[in-house]
Design a protein around this motif. Structure first.
Motif, mmCIF file in Angstrom:
data_model
loop_
_atom_site.group_PDB
_atom_site.id
_atom_site.type_symbol
_atom_site.label_atom_id
_atom_site.label_comp_id
_atom_site.label_asym_id
_atom_site.label_seq_id
_atom_site.Cartn_x
_atom_site.Cartn_y
_atom_site.Cartn_z
ATOM 1 N N TRP A 1 68.935 75.612 38.743
ATOM 2 C CA TRP A 1 69.517 76.948 38.825
ATOM 3 C C TRP A 1 68.432 77.965 39.156
ATOM 4 N N ALA A 2 67.288 77.823 38.491
ATOM 5 C CA ALA A 2 66.183 78.754 38.743
ATOM 6 C C ALA A 2 65.716 78.667 40.187
ATOM 7 N N TRP B 1 68.256 80.313 42.498
ATOM 8 C CA TRP B 1 68.232 81.766 42.393
ATOM 9 C C TRP B 1 66.989 82.347 43.071
ATOM 10 N N HIS B 2 65.863 81.655 42.940
ATOM 11 C CA HIS B 2 64.642 82.111 43.611
ATOM 12 C C HIS B 2 64.783 82.001 45.131
ATOM 13 N N TYR C 1 64.680 84.627 38.347
ATOM 14 C CA TYR C 1 65.403 83.954 37.267
ATOM 15 C C TYR C 1 64.784 84.238 35.901
ATOM 16 N N LYS D 1 64.558 85.141 30.998
ATOM 17 C CA LYS D 1 65.950 84.910 30.625
ATOM 18 C C LYS D 1 66.017 84.933 29.106
ATOM 19 N N SER E 1 68.196 87.661 34.334
ATOM 20 C CA SER E 1 69.168 86.900 35.121
ATOM 21 C C SER E 1 70.304 86.336 34.282
ATOM 22 N N SER E 2 70.026 86.006 33.001
ATOM 23 C CA SER E 2 70.980 85.146 32.304
ATOM 24 C C SER E 2 70.668 85.054 30.820
#
Length: 397
Positions: free
Chosen positions: A98-99, A102-103, A109, A112, A152-153
């Motif tokens: 996921w990171a 996103w990058h 990312y 978080k 981000s999250s």
């Protein structure tokens, strides 16, 4: 949101949210009144030992951001242990892909928010509050912190089933993985367990256990005042040797283990093997109200089957001796299945601030949950129990 530069105030109908930058910022009695006594990994003693030992600190990428809800008179009514993370290490729920995605899309990312117990892939409550309003407020506070800081999250990992609905009601995404737990309910120990197995499996495990025990002088269980500094010196050598080969950089400092003895020695149980007049291997466990949690293992010698003996077979004996309902033996390990450890779904919940990114992850998680369910069924088919005992064990889960 009050506390330490967290941004604009966020007052809720039932109280104020404050950020704690150390567990020590809240009295141990107040923390543990919210955490309860059933699970060691959300206790003030355990969390503060991680922080005070330098294991889970900002310089290691773990900046504490524990969310505390205070009632109208300032009394603590809800708590969420959380950290601002600058990486994805020490979590055991892997979001590296996921990171990277996103990058690649041009986003950032990290940091978080991680709602977890550092370096601890064991089920533990994360919404430490009795009232539904306070539990929901903690989730909203986590979202607000992410929003205010531009992160981000937020990720809440290794949740008990009772925590999941509150996160789900707020729209967090559910992720499944697999661990292997032993159902010890009604068993007095390893001998009882062997009696449930098909003949060939029983003989195989008995031979394995006999070989491991024959290769060492003795195995002992240590807890409370038995956990001396000399014992921890030896165990830390095991931990560093094995952890260094497995992970490259073990997470826990030597001081952490001393603090365990100072703050919660009666909830620690160390299984140690002796050979040639010295300790050569050990497995570290923690005691919950109804569960034995296996955490760290290490050895100085490569002794066949000793890992299985200290970490899994001895754990079954301990659970039987103490009348515990189950053993959680940590992350990963399909090799545990042949030793009677059943596949169990673990749950995490995830809040992604960007709606487009959240939609893509939601699609991925739906497919991943289906794959995990299929994998659980495959592992269930490999369990070593006789048919009747397998059915009974599944019923008790």
């Amino acid at each position: 949101m009050a506390g330490g530069g967290a941004g604009a105030a966020a007052e809720a109908a039932r109280g104020r949210v404050r950020i704690l930058h150390r567990a020590a910022d809240l009295a141990a009695a107040s923390w543990d009144r919210l955490a309860g006594s059933a699970n060691p990994f959300v206790s003030h003693a355990f969390i503060s030992a991680l922080e005070d030992s330098g294991s889970a600190v900002a310089s290691a990428g773990w900046q504490a951001a524990h969310l505390l809800v205070e009632g109208a008179e300032g009394q603590p009514v809800g708590l969420m242990p959380a950290w601002a993370k600058g990486h994805s290490q020490g979590e055991y729920v892997f979001d590296h892909s996921w990171a990277e995605a996103w990058h690649r899309a041009g986003g950032r990312y990290y940091p978080k928010l991680q709602v977890a117990t550092p370096f601890t892939p064991a089920t533990a409550p994360k919404l430490l509050a009795a009232e539904p309003q306070a539990r929901a407020q903690l989730v909203r506070a986590a979202e607000a912190l992410v929003r205010e800081q531009g992160w981000s999250s937020a990720h809440a990992t290794f949740l008990p089933p009772e925590d999941v609905p509150t996160f789900a009601a707020a729209g967090w995404l559910e992720r499944h993985d697999i661990q292997f737990h032993f159902n010890a309910r009604g068993l007095s120990g390893f001998a009882d367990f062997l009696g449930q197995l098909a003949s060939r499996k029983r003989k195989e495990l008995r031979r394995e256990r006999e070989a491991a025990l024959a290769a060492v002088d003795k195995v002992e269980w240590l807890t409370g005042s038995d956990l001396t500094e000399a014992v921890w010196d030896d165990f830390f050598r095991f931990y560093m040797d094995t952890g260094g080969r497995k992970w490259g950089r073990p997470y826990l400092t030597r001081t952490f283990f001393s603090l365990l003895s100072e703050r919660m020695a009666d909830r620690v149980l160390l299984v140690v093997a002796w050979k040639g007049g010295r300790r050569v291997a050990g497995a570290l466990n923690f005691l919950g109200a109804d569960c034995l949690y296996g955490r760290h293992w290490g050895t100085l010698e490569d002794i066949p089957f000793l890992h299985f003996e200290l970490c899994y077979h001895q754990a079954i004996d301990i659970a039987g001796h103490l009348g515990l309902a189950r053993v959680e033996a940590g992350a990963q390990g399909p090799h545990k299945v042949k030793r009677g450890y059943r596949p169990v779904i673990t749950r995490s919940m995830h809040h992604l601030a960007d709606l487009r990114f959240a939609a893509a992850v939601a699609d991925f998680l739906a497919r991943e949950r289906e794959a995990v369910a299929r994998e659980v069924a495959l592992f269930e088919a490999e369990l070593p129990f006789r048919a009747a005992d397998a059915a009974e064990g599944a019923r008790k889960e």
